[in-house]
Design a protein around this motif. Structure first.
Motif, mmCIF file in Angstrom:
data_model
loop_
_atom_site.group_PDB
_atom_site.id
_atom_site.type_symbol
_atom_site.label_atom_id
_atom_site.label_comp_id
_atom_site.label_asym_id
_atom_site.label_seq_id
_atom_site.Cartn_x
_atom_site.Cartn_y
_atom_site.Cartn_z
ATOM 1 N N CYS A 1 13.294 2.597 -12.977
ATOM 2 C CA CYS A 1 13.214 2.009 -11.637
ATOM 3 C C CYS A 1 13.966 0.685 -11.529
ATOM 4 C CB CYS A 1 11.745 1.806 -11.252
ATOM 5 S SG CYS A 1 10.846 3.351 -11.020
ATOM 6 N N SER A 2 14.208 0.029 -12.649
ATOM 7 C CA SER A 2 14.874 -1.278 -12.627
ATOM 8 C C SER A 2 16.335 -1.202 -13.035
ATOM 9 C CB SER A 2 14.137 -2.241 -13.574
ATOM 10 O OG SER A 2 12.773 -2.307 -13.263
ATOM 11 N N VAL B 1 13.914 -12.733 -19.645
ATOM 12 C CA VAL B 1 13.078 -12.223 -18.550
ATOM 13 C C VAL B 1 13.143 -10.702 -18.526
ATOM 14 C CG1 VAL B 1 12.606 -12.304 -16.077
ATOM 15 C CG2 VAL B 1 13.588 -14.302 -17.219
ATOM 16 N N VAL B 2 11.987 -10.069 -18.643
ATOM 17 C CA VAL B 2 11.873 -8.609 -18.573
ATOM 18 C C VAL B 2 11.469 -8.211 -17.162
ATOM 19 C CG1 VAL B 2 10.586 -6.601 -19.398
ATOM 20 C CG2 VAL B 2 11.290 -8.374 -21.009
ATOM 21 N N TYR B 3 12.136 -7.182 -16.621
ATOM 22 C CA TYR B 3 11.902 -6.741 -15.238
ATOM 23 C C TYR B 3 11.638 -5.229 -15.285
ATOM 24 C CZ TYR B 3 12.770 -6.813 -10.129
ATOM 25 O OH TYR B 3 12.665 -6.731 -8.766
ATOM 26 N N GLN B 4 10.362 -4.816 -15.112
ATOM 27 C CA GLN B 4 9.995 -3.413 -15.283
ATOM 28 C C GLN B 4 9.183 -2.871 -14.116
ATOM 29 O OE1 GLN B 4 8.367 -3.944 -19.518
ATOM 30 N NE2 GLN B 4 9.007 -1.789 -19.514
ATOM 31 N N GLY B 5 9.312 -1.552 -13.890
ATOM 32 C CA GLY B 5 8.474 -0.851 -12.936
ATOM 33 C C GLY B 5 7.242 -0.279 -13.625
ATOM 34 N N ASP B 6 6.315 0.279 -12.823
ATOM 35 C CA ASP B 6 5.045 0.705 -13.393
ATOM 36 C C ASP B 6 5.141 1.994 -14.205
ATOM 37 O OD1 ASP B 6 5.694 1.715 -10.900
ATOM 38 O OD2 ASP B 6 3.645 1.961 -10.244
ATOM 39 N N GLY B 7 5.947 2.949 -13.784
ATOM 40 C CA GLY B 7 6.104 4.157 -14.576
ATOM 41 C C GLY B 7 6.680 3.829 -15.941
ATOM 42 N N ASP B 8 7.678 2.958 -15.950
ATOM 43 C CA ASP B 8 8.343 2.589 -17.192
ATOM 44 C C ASP B 8 7.416 1.809 -18.116
ATOM 45 O OD1 ASP B 8 11.221 2.247 -18.503
ATOM 46 O OD2 ASP B 8 10.162 0.343 -18.684
ATOM 47 N N ASN C 1 0.840 -1.189 0.000
ATOM 48 C CA ASN C 1 0.000 0.000 0.000
ATOM 49 C C ASN C 1 0.880 1.245 0.000
ATOM 50 O OD1 ASN C 1 -2.088 1.799 0.234
ATOM 51 N ND2 ASN C 1 -2.244 1.559 2.454
ATOM 52 N N THR C 2 1.015 1.899 -1.147
ATOM 53 C CA THR C 2 1.859 3.080 -1.250
ATOM 54 C C THR C 2 1.040 4.331 -1.045
ATOM 55 O OG1 THR C 2 1.539 3.086 -3.634
ATOM 56 C CG2 THR C 2 3.491 1.964 -2.791
ATOM 57 N N SER C 3 1.646 5.323 -0.422
ATOM 58 C CA SER C 3 0.911 6.538 -0.082
ATOM 59 C C SER C 3 1.589 7.816 -0.533
ATOM 60 C CB SER C 3 0.715 6.609 1.442
ATOM 61 O OG SER C 3 0.032 5.478 1.911
ATOM 62 N N GLY C 4 2.759 7.731 -1.130
ATOM 63 C CA GLY C 4 3.452 8.930 -1.605
ATOM 64 C C GLY C 4 4.874 8.972 -1.080
ATOM 65 N N MET C 5 5.735 9.789 -1.690
ATOM 66 C CA MET C 5 7.116 9.844 -1.244
ATOM 67 C C MET C 5 7.579 11.255 -0.917
ATOM 68 S SD MET C 5 8.938 6.986 -3.629
ATOM 69 C CE MET C 5 10.512 7.190 -2.834
ATOM 70 N N PHE C 6 8.004 12.017 -1.898
ATOM 71 C CA PHE C 6 8.633 13.294 -1.607
ATOM 72 C C PHE C 6 7.796 14.465 -2.092
ATOM 73 C CE2 PHE C 6 12.140 10.259 -2.137
ATOM 74 C CZ PHE C 6 12.625 10.312 -0.847
ATOM 75 N N CYS C 7 7.742 15.507 -1.304
ATOM 76 C CA CYS C 7 6.986 16.704 -1.669
ATOM 77 C C CYS C 7 7.840 17.949 -1.509
ATOM 78 C CB CYS C 7 5.726 16.808 -0.808
ATOM 79 S SG CYS C 7 4.480 15.587 -1.203
ATOM 80 N N TYR D 1 5.995 6.578 -9.441
ATOM 81 C CA TYR D 1 7.351 6.567 -10.007
ATOM 82 C C TYR D 1 8.302 6.445 -8.818
ATOM 83 C CZ TYR D 1 5.940 7.903 -14.730
ATOM 84 O OH TYR D 1 5.399 7.921 -15.993
ATOM 85 N N GLY D 2 8.749 5.222 -8.528
ATOM 86 C CA GLY D 2 9.437 4.945 -7.279
ATOM 87 C C GLY D 2 10.865 5.426 -7.182
ATOM 88 N N MET D 3 11.508 5.792 -8.304
ATOM 89 C CA MET D 3 12.918 6.140 -8.259
ATOM 90 C C MET D 3 13.172 7.623 -8.521
ATOM 91 S SD MET D 3 15.969 4.330 -10.398
ATOM 92 C CE MET D 3 17.682 4.689 -10.058
ATOM 93 N N THR D 4 12.189 8.317 -9.052
ATOM 94 C CA THR D 4 12.416 9.699 -9.478
ATOM 95 C C THR D 4 11.696 10.728 -8.620
ATOM 96 O OG1 THR D 4 10.593 9.503 -11.067
ATOM 97 C CG2 THR D 4 12.819 9.030 -11.868
ATOM 98 N N GLY D 5 11.216 10.335 -7.453
ATOM 99 C CA GLY D 5 10.605 11.306 -6.557
ATOM 100 C C GLY D 5 9.199 11.000 -6.128
#
Length: 228
Positions: free
Chosen positions: A77-78, A114-121, A11-17, A150-154
């Motif tokens: 992200c990967s 095997v492809v390994y991707q994040g959701d933004g990508d 359950n993600t709720s946000g990262m940086f503001c 976008y887990g790696m860019t903010g």
């Protein structure tokens, strides 16, 4: 036919503001609370990603597929995935991992791709790539790491961000009216005839982590059997 595993990282709720304009004392407090939450969430996302990477690597090692495997991940992200796997690997452009995997599998059908991707990508930058790979029925496996941001860019809003979810670009929560409903990739791609297997799993409990490993193993075995 394509095989696909969607792994939700909790359950993600946000990262940086940091970049939000603080117009009042109330907003100042609100943003600081989000930032504090983001510090904990960033660590959690890293841990969940490592769970997925370790589970995948464990299966490849146990099955004796190490020499045959080629991992494909995009700039995003990967991008550090090559630090988790001692296999042949190649890095693709943003969103283009399925296209690169298509070429590899067609040129070297004996290899486990095997492809390994994040959701933004995948769901934003590379939606057309994964959808058309499924339409064509390409025979490689995809592990989709769904952080819902976008887990790696903010920690910005992604197409998979849930309604009401707080991110660095939706500090008061995502609204469907403004940004649309979240994309449910596992369900979406399962309706394409060229996708032979699609499953949604999560890493938010020991029991679910076991289910993740089982799902990834099934996806890889289907590819080894030449089915997807």
């Amino acid at each position: 036919m394509l095989v696909y595993v969607c792994c939700a990282t909790g359950n993600t709720s946000g990262m940086f503001c940091k970049q939000i304009q603080k117009a009042s004392c109330r907003e100042q407090i609100y943003v600081e609370e989000i930032h504090e939450l983001g510090n904990h969430l960033e660590d959690a996302l890293r841990e969940n990603d490592l769970v997925l990477a370790y589970g995948s690597a464990e299966i490849i090692d146990e099955k004796g597929w190490l020499e045959d495997t080629v991992m494909v991940w995009p700039i995003g992200c990967s991008v550090y995935a090559d630090q988790y796997f001692k296999t042949d690997s190649i890095c693709a452009l943003h969103g283009r991992a399925p296209a690169l995997a298509t070429g590899l599998k067609r040129a070297r059908p004996e290899n486990l791709i095997v492809v390994y991707q994040g959701d933004g990508d995948m769901v934003s930058e590379g939606m057309s790539e994964i959808i058309h790979a499924a339409i064509r029925g390409e025979k490689f496996s995809v592990i989709f790491v769904n952080n819902a941001i976008y887990g790696m860019t903010g920690g910005q809003m992604a197409p998979t961000t849930l309604e009401g979810q707080i991110t660095s670009t939706t500090p008061y929560g995502k609204t469907v009216e403004q940004a649309g409903a979240p994309v449910n990739m596992a369900e979406l791609i399962s309706n394409i005839q060229g996708c032979i297997y699609s499953e949604r799993v999560a890493v938010n409990s020991p029991r679910n982590i076991f289910a993740v490993k089982k799902a990834i193993q099934k996806a890889l075995e289907l590819q080894k059997e030449g089915k997807g």
